[in-house]
Design a protein around this motif. Structure first.
Motif, PDB file in Angstrom:
ATOM      1  N   LEU A   5       0.860  -1.175   0.000  1.00 31.91           N
ATOM      2  CA  LEU A   5       0.000   0.000   0.000  1.00 31.91           C
ATOM      3  C   LEU A   5       0.898   1.227   0.000  1.00 31.91           C
ATOM      4  N   ILE A  34       0.702  -5.772   1.674  1.00 28.24           N
ATOM      5  CA  ILE A  34      -0.643  -6.348   1.558  1.00 28.24           C
ATOM      6  C   ILE A  34      -0.514  -7.820   1.162  1.00 28.24           C
ATOM      7  N   GLU A  89      -9.250 -15.747   5.744  1.00 22.47           N
ATOM      8  CA  GLU A  89     -10.316 -14.900   6.280  1.00 22.47           C
ATOM      9  C   GLU A  89     -10.411 -13.598   5.490  1.00 22.47           C
ATOM     10  N   SER A  90     -11.456 -12.852   5.766  1.00 19.42           N
ATOM     11  CA  SER A  90     -11.680 -11.596   5.070  1.00 19.42           C
ATOM     12  C   SER A  90     -10.506 -10.639   5.292  1.00 19.42           C
ATOM     13  N   GLY A  91     -10.020 -10.049   4.228  1.00 13.39           N
ATOM     14  CA  GLY A  91      -8.900  -9.112   4.333  1.00 13.39           C
ATOM     15  C   GLY A  91      -7.545  -9.780   4.212  1.00 13.39           C
ATOM     16  N   ALA A  92      -7.529 -11.105   4.004  1.00 14.66           N
ATOM     17  CA  ALA A  92      -6.256 -11.819   3.917  1.00 14.66           C
ATOM     18  C   ALA A  92      -5.490 -11.473   2.646  1.00 14.66           C
ATOM     19  N   GLY A  93      -6.205 -10.979   1.632  1.00 14.31           N
ATOM     20  CA  GLY A  93      -5.528 -10.601   0.390  1.00 14.31           C
ATOM     21  C   GLY A  93      -5.860 -11.495  -0.786  1.00 14.31           C
ATOM     22  N   LYS A  94      -6.906 -12.308  -0.636  1.00 17.56           N
ATOM     23  CA  LYS A  94      -7.281 -13.239  -1.716  1.00 17.56           C
ATOM     24  C   LYS A  94      -7.611 -12.486  -2.999  1.00 17.56           C
ATOM     25  N   SER A  95      -8.451 -11.457  -2.854  1.00 20.11           N
ATOM     26  CA  SER A  95      -8.858 -10.723  -4.051  1.00 20.11           C
ATOM     27  C   SER A  95      -7.679 -10.004  -4.691  1.00 20.11           C
ATOM     28  N   MET A  96      -6.747  -9.534  -3.868  1.00 20.33           N
ATOM     29  CA  MET A  96      -5.618  -8.775  -4.413  1.00 20.33           C
ATOM     30  C   MET A  96      -4.706  -9.659  -5.257  1.00 20.33           C
ATOM     31  N   PRO A  98      -6.213  -1.718  -7.040  1.00 21.35           N
ATOM     32  CA  PRO A  98      -6.580  -0.326  -6.746  1.00 21.35           C
ATOM     33  C   PRO A  98      -5.356   0.576  -6.887  1.00 21.35           C
ATOM     34  N   ALA A 103      -3.959   2.751  -5.103  1.00 22.66           N
ATOM     35  CA  ALA A 103      -3.047   2.931  -3.974  1.00 22.66           C
ATOM     36  C   ALA A 103      -2.100   1.748  -3.810  1.00 22.66           C
ATOM     37  N   LEU A 104      -2.445   0.624  -4.449  1.00 20.37           N
ATOM     38  CA  LEU A 104      -1.627  -0.571  -4.285  1.00 20.37           C
ATOM     39  C   LEU A 104      -0.748  -0.795  -5.507  1.00 20.37           C
ATOM     40  N   GLU A 161     -15.138 -15.380  -5.206  1.00 22.39           N
ATOM     41  CA  GLU A 161     -16.362 -15.598  -4.434  1.00 22.39           C
ATOM     42  C   GLU A 161     -17.595 -15.426  -5.319  1.00 22.39           C
ATOM     43  N   HIS A 197     -14.512 -18.442   0.901  1.00 21.79           N
ATOM     44  CA  HIS A 197     -14.432 -18.608   2.353  1.00 21.79           C
ATOM     45  C   HIS A 197     -14.804 -20.019   2.756  1.00 21.79           C
TER      46      HIS A 197
HETATM   47  N1  ATP Z   1      -8.427   0.159  -2.418  1.00 18.57           N
HETATM   48  C1  ATP Z   1      -7.660  -0.242  -1.402  1.00 18.57           C
HETATM   49  N2  ATP Z   1      -6.797   0.622  -0.858  1.00 18.57           N
HETATM   50  C2  ATP Z   1      -6.034   0.237   0.171  1.00 18.57           C
HETATM   51  N3  ATP Z   1      -6.045  -0.980   0.725  1.00 18.57           N
HETATM   52  C3  ATP Z   1      -6.892  -1.888   0.231  1.00 18.57           C
HETATM   53  C4  ATP Z   1      -7.740  -1.564  -0.864  1.00 18.57           C
HETATM   54  N4  ATP Z   1      -8.469  -2.640  -1.139  1.00 18.57           N
HETATM   55  C5  ATP Z   1      -8.102  -3.595  -0.267  1.00 18.57           C
HETATM   56  N5  ATP Z   1      -7.147  -3.152   0.554  1.00 18.57           N
HETATM   57  C6  ATP Z   1      -6.486  -3.933   1.617  1.00 18.57           C
HETATM   58  O1  ATP Z   1      -5.923  -5.078   1.068  1.00 18.57           O
HETATM   59  C7  ATP Z   1      -6.059  -6.166   1.962  1.00 18.57           C
HETATM   60  C8  ATP Z   1      -6.512  -7.388   1.225  1.00 18.57           C
HETATM   61  O2  ATP Z   1      -7.811  -7.151   0.694  1.00 18.57           O
HETATM   62  P1  ATP Z   1      -8.586  -8.238  -0.177  1.00 18.57           P
HETATM   63  O3  ATP Z   1      -9.749  -7.563  -0.764  1.00 18.57           O
HETATM   64  O4  ATP Z   1      -7.627  -8.924  -1.076  1.00 18.57           O
HETATM   65  O5  ATP Z   1      -9.063  -9.264   0.934  1.00 18.57           O
HETATM   66  P2  ATP Z   1      -9.879 -10.601   0.688  1.00 18.57           P
HETATM   67  O6  ATP Z   1      -9.030 -11.690   1.210  1.00 18.57           O
HETATM   68  O7  ATP Z   1     -10.314 -10.670  -0.716  1.00 18.57           O
HETATM   69  O8  ATP Z   1     -11.104 -10.392   1.665  1.00 18.57           O
HETATM   70  P3  ATP Z   1     -12.648 -10.728   1.431  1.00 18.57           P
HETATM   71  O9  ATP Z   1     -12.783 -12.147   1.774  1.00 18.57           O
HETATM   72  O10 ATP Z   1     -13.331  -9.852   2.399  1.00 18.57           O
HETATM   73  O11 ATP Z   1     -12.964 -10.405   0.009  1.00 18.57           O
HETATM   74  C9  ATP Z   1      -7.020  -5.746   3.054  1.00 18.57           C
HETATM   75  O12 ATP Z   1      -6.306  -5.642   4.250  1.00 18.57           O
HETATM   76  C10 ATP Z   1      -7.509  -4.404   2.628  1.00 18.57           C
HETATM   77  O13 ATP Z   1      -7.525  -3.558   3.732  1.00 18.57           O
END
Ligand code: ATP
Ligand code: MG
Lengths: 336, 290
Positions: free
Chosen positions: B13, B19, B38-45, B55, B57-58, B176, B209
């Motif tokens: 970030l 991240i 879990e949620s926020g682990a970074g799967k989507s990233m 995004p 910022a990343l 998901e 999940h």
């Molecule tokens: N636009 C953004 N700007 C800054 N940080 C972000 C942004 N989007 C996500 N993050 C951070 O990146 C990290 C990973 O997010 P991500 O969406 O990959 O989680 P996830 O594992 O997909 O969760 P979920 O199961 O809720 O979808 C999180 O800690 C989140 O705070």
């Protein structure tokens, strides 16, 4: 069907608006000081002369009576006779309308092109200095009203670098015989591009002066809604399909982002038409606005009435067109 | 040779806060890999890093993403986009927002084929009809002409699945894809994705999940915690004997398929503390190396 019913309701509302405007203008210009007859007579005219002319123009009757007479004429298409120019108001006003319409539409086109280009560029380069520069430019454009832009443009491109004409509508030296008052349109259709270019050189600066503030508004609003749209899922999905940033913005984001801007442009366009009054004066452009100022100076009551009604009519038509465009562009409204 | 090979991928970030922490994930051709955590682990990233939709910022600050033998980060932005468009597709999470509301459905399925892959409009439309049939949409010709708001969530997700498979991508990333749907529809969509995957032999990176889903659909899995892969294993082995205490706790924490409303055992404090300590140790090592 829904749309049809809405349109009928709108038309009814339009009629009510126009009657209201007519009443208000009619009364107001009669209660403010200033006697049109006294202004047109040479000094030394007798009271009897004044009396005779007052009767001729029906100005000796009470205001409600005058209104009924005037309204009766209007229903038959007779808007009375101009006191200062001694010609039928409808002829005068319709003769000038094309000039103002052409100027307003040209200003609108410039504003949309300029504002749209600014918004798209700022979105493409969001977060960079380019976006910052566009924001600053837009802020400056907005903080100065159209007629002052007119003065600035006259100084810059009329005096300092005389690139454009700063007065009139067409150069008389061209000796071109127009058959209508839509000069810009007519010269184009008759393929006289020399005349057309001359007219554009006359119109460009007043149109630009009118367009600058509107361009800034369009730019800011469109950029804002583009920015919001760019984060939506369907835009991201399109990105994964391999589209370039430019096509993402123009194909996916723009059609959805444009709706709020469109409504605002409609409202602002009516303001722009209002702005023609002073800007036309500034550039000695022979349109309705210029005529309106003369009419007010001469206390030419029938002419003022005619012009105001026509402006009110234009405003309501513009709003109607915007509504219909909005409905046509938005599939959800179309099916609702 | 894996079709997709993510190697030591680091995403930060604003160049600082990590991240993703040196994530390595391989997906072979035709493989179905789950990405859990879990949620926020970074799967989507992880998915977004591959697709190039992180995004603003990343940013990727380290590692490589090799797709079909090419290092994506070495390509020009244009070439990168085209490779992704031709070889990878996304099934998004929320079908209600993933279709353009002002466009008819048909062009949203055919546009990649026509604009990016150079198909004729006719061929693309025939292909779209065929795919809509495959995802069991009744009267596909009518659906092609419909606007998204005229269709249900389940229908829209079917359309997005059809659209994802239309260009025969080698890899599909499904983030998901059922969480936004009604429970009854979820199962149908899940079955449909599995069915389509098998028919087309597409590799699938399945973000979820739901360990129940993992056990049914996936062959391999990566467990993510705080942007770090804590376990990379075969699904069968995971359920038999999870290799990491956090995975084991996750397995216990997940409600059983047979009893979905059954009591949820939270991941124990001690396990969380241990895995947090692992992450902190990792960050210290990174800083020491830098
Ligand atoms: N636009 C953004 N700007 C800054 N940080 C972000 C942004 N989007 C996500 N993050 C951070 O990146 C990290 C990973 O997010 P991500 O969406 O990959 O989680 P996830 O594992 O997909 O969760 P979920 O199961 O809720 O979808 C999180 O800690 C989140 O705070
Ligand atoms: Mg996610």
């Amino acid at each position: 069907m829904q749309i049809l019913r809405r349109m009928i309701a709108r038309l009814a509302a339009t009629a009510v608006t126009l009657v209201g405007v007519a009443v208000i203008v009619f009364v107001v210009i009669r209660v403010v000081p200033g006697n049109p007859i006294a202004m047109m007579l040479p000094p030394g005219a007798t009271d009897a002369d004044i009396q005779r002319l007052q009767e001729l123009y029906g100005l000796d009757k009470s205001i409600p009576e005058q209104f009924l007479i005037w309204a009766g004429g209007v229903l038959q298409g007779d808007f009375g006779t101009s006191i200062s120019l001694r010609q039928p108001v409808s002829e005068l006003v319709l003769g000038r309308l094309p000039a103002t319409l052409e100027l307003s539409v040209m200003a609108l086109v410039i504003a949309v092109a300029l504002g749209g280009a600014m918004a798209l560029t700022a979105t493409l380069y969001r977060g960079t200095r380019v976006e910052g520069a566009i924001d600053v430019t837009g802020g400056m454009a907005l903080s100065v009203p159209d007629f002052l832009w007119g003065l600035v443009l006259i100084l810059l491109f009329g005096v300092l670098w005389p690139l454009f004409h700063i007065s009139g509508r067409v150069s008389p030296s061209l000796g071109f015989e127009f058959q209508s008052n839509f000069y810009l349109w007519e010269s184009f259709v008759r393929l006289r591009f020399d005349v057309w270019a001359d007219i554009v050189a006359h119109m460009f600066m007043p149109a630009l002066a009118l367009a600058i503030p509107l361009a800034a508004i369009i730019s800011q609003l469109l950029k804002q809604s583009l920015k919001e749209t760019m984060h939506l899922d369907y835009v991201t999905l399109a990105r994964t399909k391999g589209y370039s940033e430019t096509s993402i913005i123009t194909r996916e984001a723009l059609p959805n982002a444009i709706l709020p801007t469109l409504t605002l442009v409609g409202v602002q366009f009516t303001f722009l038409i209002g702005g023609t009054v002073i800007v036309e004066r500034l550039f000695s452009y022979e349109g309705l606005g210029n005529m309106a100022i003369d009419a007010v100076i001469n206390r030419d009551l029938p002419l003022i009435q005619g012009i105001v009604i026509l402006f009110a009519l234009i405003f309501t038509v513009v709003n109607l067109v915007v509504d219909m465009t909005y409905a046509a562009l938005n599939p959800r409204l179309r099916h609702a | 040779m894996s079709f997709l090979s993510i190697q030591d991928l680091t995403v930060r970030l604003r160049g600082k806060t990590p991240i993703l922490r040196r994530v390595s994930i391989d997906v072979a051709a035709g493989e179905v890999r789950a990405l859990v955590g879990e949620s926020g682990a970074g799967k989507s990233m992880i998915g977004k890093s591959v697709l190039g939709t992180l995004p603003q910022a990343l940013g990727i600050t380290g590692g490589r993403i090799i797709l079909d033998g090419e290092d994506l980060e070495q390509l020009s932005p244009r070439a990168r986009r085209q490779r992704i468009g031709a070889k990878v597709a996304l099934i998004p999470q929320d079908p209600l927002t993933a279709l353009n509301p002002s466009r008819r459905v048909g062009p949203q399925i055919t546009n990649r084929l026509v604009d990016i892959l150079g198909w004729s409009r006719k061929a693309a439309e025939a292909r779209a009809l065929e795919l809509l049939n495959e995802v069991h949409i009744p009267d596909p010709a009518r659906v092609m002409r419909a606007y998204p708001h005229e269709l249900s969530g389940g229908m829209r997700q079917r359309i997005l699945i059809a659209s994802a498979f239309a260009a025969e991508p080698k890899l599909i990333i499904a983030d998901e894809p059922t969480t936004a749907l009604d429970v009854t529809v979820q199962k149908q969509i899940l079955r449909l994705i599995a069915e389509m995957q098998q028919r087309h032999g597409t590799a699938l990176l399945f973000v979820t999940h739901d360990l129940g889903v993992v056990s049914k659909v996936c062959q391999t899995m990566s467990v993510l915690y705080s942007g770090m892969v804590v376990e990379d294993t075969k699904v069968r082995d995971f359920f038999a004997s999870p290799g990491h205490p956090y995975s084991a706790a996750l397995l216990v924490a997940t409600p059983k398929y047979t009893d979905p409303d059954g009591s949820l055992t939270p991941v124990p404090e001690a396990v969380i503390r241990a895995v947090e300590e692992e992450v902190a140790a990792f960050d210290r090592r990174q800083e020491g190396a830098a």
